[in-house]
Design an enzyme around this catalytic site. Structure first.
Site, short mmCIF file in Angstrom:
data_model
loop_
_atom_site.label_atom_id
_atom_site.label_comp_id
_atom_site.label_asym_id
_atom_site.label_seq_id
_atom_site.Cartn_x
_atom_site.Cartn_y
_atom_site.Cartn_z
N ARG A 133 0.82 -1.22 0.00
CA ARG A 133 0.00 0.00 0.00
C ARG A 133 0.85 1.26 0.00
NH1 ARG A 133 -3.65 -1.17 4.55
NH2 ARG A 133 -4.62 -3.08 3.89
N ARG B 175 -3.63 6.19 0.91
CA ARG B 175 -4.25 7.39 1.47
C ARG B 175 -3.36 8.17 2.44
NH1 ARG B 175 -9.68 5.14 3.82
NH2 ARG B 175 -8.45 3.23 3.88
N ARG C 61 -7.65 11.12 -5.84
CA ARG C 61 -8.81 10.24 -5.71
C ARG C 61 -10.09 10.97 -5.29
NH1 ARG C 61 -10.98 7.02 -5.94
NH2 ARG C 61 -11.28 5.86 -4.02
N ASP D 220 -6.72 -3.58 -7.27
CA ASP D 220 -7.35 -4.19 -6.10
C ASP D 220 -7.55 -5.68 -6.34
OD1 ASP D 220 -9.96 -4.87 -4.30
OD2 ASP D 220 -8.85 -3.19 -3.46
N TYR E 32 -14.12 -13.22 0.73
CA TYR E 32 -14.81 -11.95 0.44
C TYR E 32 -16.14 -12.19 -0.27
CZ TYR E 32 -11.23 -8.46 1.68
OH TYR E 32 -10.38 -7.64 2.36
#
Length: 367
Positions: A38, A42, A51, A87, A165
């Site tokens: 990552r 963010r 974004r 992703d 998931y």
């Protein structure tokens, strides 16, 4: 440089820093290479700005946007590798499932799989280039725009992690709905895991054809399985992926690339993972470097494993933690990383201190 000029996966700029690739293969290096899971994330103000107001998966489907986000951390820090911005849940989407990224909640499947009959609603044959070609285009574009600075890593989620998931409908602390399938519907579970494996193999081979120079497979949910379930429902598919990807690359005349398996909290399977035909085994922070070295017996390179939360420490302390980690792993056949991804509230300066500490201390150890 516009997209149309350099969309073809050929005539890539010459690689200037191959330290990461050499470490993955256990070869001599001048410093220990470092990158972060990552690293495009963010915690970077420029990432948040890029974004702002945009749908997450819409961004994933834009090669230009993915390229820009992949390159952002490399403008700030001297990382030794880039990882394409994407992703793991693009694969369930390719199988026909609706996946949304809900602000404040994370990935959400409005209609998760509930019973084995629901498998009939998945695409039985996925046209990988048609469904996931946007990832390949992003890789090709990024590989050109990297200008040979560092290698580019492609990735995929592992079958069990994706299955979890798809059944849970999002994140979970117990994964009890997905594990229920393993105990109640073992045949249907294997059917789904095999279906995911087939798509993942083609997807990873496509990433290398597009320009990826290494591949990482994320088994993020290894920790909720016990050793017996892991060896039945996760490990065989991880092995199948590495063997088949290598075979397909050879058959296609493509160069073999180092493959990394990262099974978070899967330390109970470390010996088995080190014999699963991956060049590198990624580690989380719950295992001691010396123990990992002893248990893998030099069969693989190791990657990891600083606790991401150590980045909340003062810079001097980060440097001390890194030094101890490097001394534990040794400098050969080792790639420095965190034991998980960077968190959104982390200070970019602390990330810079981590990268600098790895380079500085490893150069001293290698003298």
């Amino acid at each position: 440089m516009t997209m149309s000029n350099h969309i073809l996966p050929k005539d890539f700029p010459e690689l200037k820093n191959d330290t990461f690739l050499r470490a993955a293969r256990g070869e001599e290096i001048e410093h220990v290479p470092v990158w972060c899971m990552r690293q495009a994330g963010r915690y970077l103000p420029e990432f948040r700005e890029s974004r702002a107001g945009k749908d997450f998966f819409e961004t994933c489907r834009s090669p230009e946007a993915c390229c820009e986000l992949t390159l952002q951390p490399l403008r700030r820090f001297p990382f030794d590798a880039a990882i394409i911005f994407s992703d793991i849940l693009v694969i369930p989407q390719a199988l026909g499932m609706d996946v949304q990224m809900v602000p404040g909640k994370g990935p959400t499947f409005p209609e998760p799989l509930k019973e084995p009959e629901d498998l009939q609603g998945l695409r039985s044959k996925v046209d990988v280039p048609a469904e996931l070609g946007y990832v390949f285009k992003a890789i090709t574009l990024t590989r050109h725009r990297l200008e040979g600075k560092v290698p580019l890593i492609g990735f995929s989620g592992a079958p069990w992690t994706l299955m979890a998931y798809m059944i849970e409908g999002g994140g979970s602390t117990t994964h009890s709905k997905a594990k229920r399938w393993l105990y109640r519907h073992p045949e249907a579970s294997h059917q789904l895991l095999k279906q995911l494996t087939d798509v993942i193999v083609e997807y990873l081979v496509g990433q290398v054809a597009a320009g990826a120079q290494a591949l990482q497979v994320f088994e993020s949910h290894a920790g909720c399985l016990g050793p017996v379930e892991f060896h039945e429902f996760a490990l065989p598919y991880l092995r199948d992926i590495s063997k088949r990807v290598k075979k397909c690359l050879k058959a296609s005349g493509l160069e073999e690339v180092p493959m990394i398996v990262f099974a978070k909290d899967g330390h109970y399977a470390l010996e088995a993972l080190s014999q699963s035909h991956y060049e590198v085994v990624g580690l989380d922070w719950t295992i001691e470097p010396q123990s990992a070295r002893a248990r893998t017996e030099g069969k693989v390179s190791l990657q990891g494993n600083m606790d991401p939360c150590a980045l909340y420490a003062p810079k001097e302390r980060i440097s001390e933690i890194v030094k101890k980690m490097l001394e534990g792993f040794g400098t050969r056949a080792y790639i420095a990383n965190l034991g998980h991804g960077l968190y959104p509230d982390m200070d970019p300066e602390s990330v810079g201190a981590f990268v600098e500490a790895v380079h500085t201390h490893s150069r001293q150890l290698l003298k």
